[in-house]
Design a protein around this motif. Structure first.
Motif, short mmCIF file in Angstrom:
data_model
loop_
_atom_site.label_atom_id
_atom_site.label_comp_id
_atom_site.label_asym_id
_atom_site.label_seq_id
_atom_site.Cartn_x
_atom_site.Cartn_y
_atom_site.Cartn_z
N SER A 1 68.19 47.82 60.24
CA SER A 1 67.83 49.23 60.16
C SER A 1 69.10 50.06 60.01
N MET A 2 69.00 51.10 59.20
CA MET A 2 70.10 52.04 59.05
C MET A 2 69.49 53.40 58.77
N GLN B 1 65.67 56.54 56.56
CA GLN B 1 66.07 55.14 56.39
C GLN B 1 66.98 55.05 55.16
N ILE B 2 68.11 54.43 55.32
CA ILE B 2 69.08 54.30 54.24
C ILE B 2 68.84 52.98 53.52
N GLU B 3 68.69 53.04 52.23
CA GLU B 3 68.51 51.85 51.40
C GLU B 3 69.86 51.49 50.76
N PRO B 4 70.10 50.20 50.52
CA PRO B 4 71.36 49.79 49.90
C PRO B 4 71.51 50.38 48.49
N GLU B 5 72.74 50.73 48.17
CA GLU B 5 73.05 51.30 46.85
C GLU B 5 74.40 50.74 46.40
N ARG B 6 74.41 50.08 45.28
CA ARG B 6 75.65 49.48 44.78
C ARG B 6 76.71 50.58 44.62
#
Length: 164
Positions: A65-66, A34-39
């Motif tokens: 979901s990503m 699962q990919i979490e958002p990252e600035r």
């Protein structure tokens, strides 16, 4: 005292190495991550976390979901579109954001998008090949050609007919 610090450092190194090996094996064994958002940052490399952040923060998309596995990003988002034109704009936003990541050596070969919470005639899914957006970003493919390639991959529910 120095021996205790050395032992602690060795333990941390071994624990970190074990975690890295476990994480690496999960990817090799086909586990989706699962990919979490990252600035986005200025390191010159595109990450999938940055892709998710761009979609959510810059384009205000509702990513549900990503995941990433075997060179493929699987993206699912809830559509806010109420017309074909708005749906094409959402797809254009995904193409643009993915293009930024691919242009900065992002780790994927293809992005497969699934559209949730859509209107009845809207596509259910589409895909974007990294090779298409690389050519587009390099100026070797026009905006309309890359969009057409992506639009040609769309799938529709049977009830939508073939008029898309």
């Amino acid at each position: 005292m120095p021996q205790d610090n050395t032992r602690t450092t060795r333990r941390r190194l071994l624990a970190g190495g074990a975690a890295a090996v476990s994480f690496g094996l999960a990817g090799c064994l086909g586990g989706d991550s699962q990919i979490e958002p990252e600035r986005p940052n200025d390191d010159g490399e595109g990450s999938l976390g940055e892709l998710r952040w761009i979609l959510e923060e810059q384009y205000a998309m509702q990513v549900t979901s990503m995941t990433f596995s075997e060179g493929r990003v699987d993206l699912e988002y809830s559509s806010q579109a109420t017309s074909r034109a708005e749906s094409r704009e959402e797809i254009g936003a995904v193409i643009s954001a993915y293009g930024l990541i691919v242009a900065h050596d992002g780790p994927s070969e293809v992005l497969r998008a699934t559209i949730a919470d859509r209107f009845a005639e809207q596509a259910t899914s589409y895909q974007i090949q990294a090779s298409w957006v690389k050519r587009w970003r390099n100026g070797d493919m026009s905006d309309s050609l890359v969009a057409q390639r992506v639009f040609n991959t769309r799938t529709f529910p049977e009830s939508a007919g073939a008029t898309q």
